[in-house]
Design an enzyme around this catalytic site. Structure first.
Site, PDB file in Angstrom:
ATOM      1  N   TYR A 169       0.917  -1.165  -0.039  1.00  0.00           N
ATOM      2  CA  TYR A 169       0.020   0.080   0.078  1.00  0.00           C
ATOM      3  C   TYR A 169       0.874   1.179   0.035  1.00  0.00           C
ATOM      4  CZ  TYR A 169       1.013   0.844   4.864  1.00  0.00           C
ATOM      5  OH  TYR A 169       1.543   1.262   6.099  1.00  0.00           O
TER       6      TYR A 169
ATOM      7  N   LYS B  57       6.603  -1.942   1.868  1.00  0.00           N
ATOM      8  CA  LYS B  57       5.485  -1.332   2.463  1.00  0.00           C
ATOM      9  C   LYS B  57       4.144  -2.147   2.265  1.00  0.00           C
ATOM     10  CE  LYS B  57       3.090   3.244   3.103  1.00  0.00           C
ATOM     11  NZ  LYS B  57       3.430   3.154   4.527  1.00  0.00           N
TER      12      LYS B  57
ATOM     13  N   HIS C  49      -1.257 -21.137  -1.013  1.00  0.00           N
ATOM     14  CA  HIS C  49      -0.200 -20.205  -0.716  1.00  0.00           C
ATOM     15  C   HIS C  49       0.506 -19.690  -1.823  1.00  0.00           C
ATOM     16  CE1 HIS C  49      -1.207 -21.326   3.437  1.00  0.00           C
ATOM     17  NE2 HIS C  49      -0.311 -20.651   3.983  1.00  0.00           N
TER      18      HIS C  49
ATOM     19  N   ARG D  92      -7.737 -20.411  -2.537  1.00  0.00           N
ATOM     20  CA  ARG D  92      -6.821 -20.165  -1.297  1.00  0.00           C
ATOM     21  C   ARG D  92      -5.818 -21.057  -1.229  1.00  0.00           C
ATOM     22  NH1 ARG D  92      -5.107 -21.335   3.373  1.00  0.00           N
ATOM     23  NH2 ARG D  92      -4.408 -19.686   4.828  1.00  0.00           N
TER      24      ARG D  92
ATOM     25  N   LEU E 264      11.287   1.006   7.042  1.00  0.00           N
ATOM     26  CA  LEU E 264      10.585   1.529   5.898  1.00  0.00           C
ATOM     27  C   LEU E 264      11.190   2.956   5.503  1.00  0.00           C
ATOM     28  CD1 LEU E 264       8.185   1.061   3.901  1.00  0.00           C
ATOM     29  CD2 LEU E 264       6.985   2.682   5.136  1.00  0.00           C
TER      30      LEU E 264
ATOM     31  N   GLU F  37      12.533   2.262  14.199  1.00  0.00           N
ATOM     32  CA  GLU F  37      11.543   3.350  13.801  1.00  0.00           C
ATOM     33  C   GLU F  37      10.064   3.123  14.755  1.00  0.00           C
ATOM     34  OE1 GLU F  37       9.934   2.606   9.741  1.00  0.00           O
ATOM     35  OE2 GLU F  37      10.135   0.436  10.261  1.00  0.00           O
TER      36      GLU F  37
ATOM     37  N   ARG G  28       7.821   4.542  -4.764  1.00  0.00           N
ATOM     38  CA  ARG G  28       7.905   3.301  -3.859  1.00  0.00           C
ATOM     39  C   ARG G  28       6.844   2.250  -3.854  1.00  0.00           C
ATOM     40  NH1 ARG G  28       7.587   5.317   2.328  1.00  0.00           N
ATOM     41  NH2 ARG G  28       5.415   5.545   1.949  1.00  0.00           N
TER      42      ARG G  28
HETATM   43  N1  PMP Z   1       7.803   3.519   9.067  1.00  0.00           N
HETATM   44  C1  PMP Z   1       6.447   2.851   8.888  1.00  0.00           C
HETATM   45  C2  PMP Z   1       6.436   1.453   9.683  1.00  0.00           C
HETATM   46  C3  PMP Z   1       5.418   3.332   8.698  1.00  0.00           C
HETATM   47  O1  PMP Z   1       4.373   2.623   8.546  1.00  0.00           O
HETATM   48  C4  PMP Z   1       5.374   4.800   8.041  1.00  0.00           C
HETATM   49  C5  PMP Z   1       4.119   5.598   7.766  1.00  0.00           C
HETATM   50  N2  PMP Z   1       3.575   4.817   6.567  1.00  0.00           N
HETATM   51  C6  PMP Z   1       6.708   5.116   8.044  1.00  0.00           C
HETATM   52  C7  PMP Z   1       7.733   4.782   8.613  1.00  0.00           C
HETATM   53  C8  PMP Z   1       6.794   6.734   7.534  1.00  0.00           C
HETATM   54  O2  PMP Z   1       6.718   6.802   6.139  1.00  0.00           O
HETATM   55  P1  PMP Z   1       6.417   7.826   5.339  1.00  0.00           P
HETATM   56  O3  PMP Z   1       7.131   9.234   5.616  1.00  0.00           O
HETATM   57  O4  PMP Z   1       6.606   7.505   3.907  1.00  0.00           O
HETATM   58  O5  PMP Z   1       4.771   8.101   5.520  1.00  0.00           O
END
Ligand code: PMP
Length: 295
Positions: A33, A146, A102, A100, A203, A178, A52
């Site tokens: 997403y 993501k 895998h 369904r 991410l 993070e 991305r």
């Molecule tokens: N890390 C994670 C795990 C996130 O879910 C997000 C938000 N989507 C971010 C970092 C920040 O990413 P962005 O600046 O692209 O929203």
């Protein structure tokens, strides 16, 4: 107000937008997403988000049957129809509907969902700053994707909320990676700004990418280096970034006050640089000759 959603080639009322119960996004979280912010009717960093999105598709080997242009057209249509001024655009792509099993289906048509949401900005938390807690990072080792497999993130965030905090910082082997839905930054005594390096453990936030460019252009020293919990708790200032929250000052990590329990001076400067960037983007066409110190 109208709320139109795009799902699999159709524009429908949001409450009539449906996917199959055999959609692999639902059954396996076999999907990725993007969430893109809209401030004052302007889409922030659309190109970076679309790049991305296509990188995530490649990493999980979903063969898309649409282009970036097609997505941009759908977004523009939705923004107009839904009169989106402040809020976000959400895009999700799944490996489609199939029996369904895998393994990947032999033939599949990816499910493409795009919807928009109006949001009011809660200005208070930016002035006051937020508390965060820390928790073990129990996620998989491909956090660079993501993916919609967000169970550990959801559990961490819920734990934070139940403890009266805004966000949970995730700790992997003593190091903070993070937040559950954000990137974390600390400012050291020397005014150096530190955030986790780009690898499979985080991410690579779009806000993070843009802010690094803005900071470097404004002569800040940015270190993409991992830091531990003790360094975070002893930091001069700290803040979070994400598309929805932009830059959010941290005033407490667990029981440790940061910058005397109020948003720090440097963080406030950084917040105004980022706000300037967002507002500048709005005025780009009107004001294209102006010299900018932004990305
Ligand atoms: N890390 C994670 C795990 C996130 O879910 C997000 C938000 N989507 C971010 C970092 C920040 O990413 P962005 O600046 O692209 O929203």
């Amino acid at each position: 107000m109208k709320n139109i959603t795009y799902v699999n080639d159709k524009f429908v009322n949001h409450d009539k937008a449906v996917v199959s119960v055999e959609d692999r996004g639902l059954l396996f979280s076999d999907s990725i997403y993007e969430l893109i912010s809209v401030f004052n009717g302007k889409i922030i960093d659309l190109k970076l988000h679309l790049n991305r999105l296509f990188k995530s598709l490649k990493k999980i080997r979903i063969k898309s049957n649409f282009s970036k242009n097609k997505i941009e057209n759908i977004i523009n249509k939705l923004m107009n129809q839904n009169s989106l001024k402040n809020g976000y655009i959400y895009i999700q792509v799944t490996r489609g509907t199939a029996e369904r099993k895998h393994e990947f289906p032999i033939n599949y048509k990816p499910t493409l969902i795009i919807f928009t949401k109006n949001l009011n900005i809660n200005k208070k938390i930016y002035k006051k700053g937020i508390k965060v807690i820390t928790m073990p990072d129990i996620r998989w080792m491909r956090r660079d994707i993501k993916s919609t497999s967000l169970l550990p993130n959801i559990l961490a965030k819920q734990n934070a909320i139940e403890k009266g905090a805004y966000e949970a910082l995730l700790v992997d082997n003593g190091h903070i990676t993070e937040g559950s839905a954000s990137n974390i930054w600390i400012i050291k005594d020397s005014n150096k700004i530190v955030t986790h390096p780009v690898n499979n453990k985080i991410l690579n936030g779009i806000t993070r990418q843009t802010l690094i460019k803005i900071l470097k252009k404004n002569n800040f020293i940015v270190l993409e280096k991992s830091f531990n919990l003790i360094q975070a708790k002893n930091s001069k200032e700290a803040f979070l970034t994400s598309s929805t929250m932009a830059i959010l000052p941290i005033i407490k990590i667990d029981n440790f006050s940061i910058s005397n329990g109020k948003p720090g001076e440097t963080t406030q400067k950084i917040m105004s640089l980022y706000n300037y960037y967002i507002n500048q983007k709005e005025n780009k066409k009107k004001n294209s000759s102006k010299e900018l110190k932004i990305a």
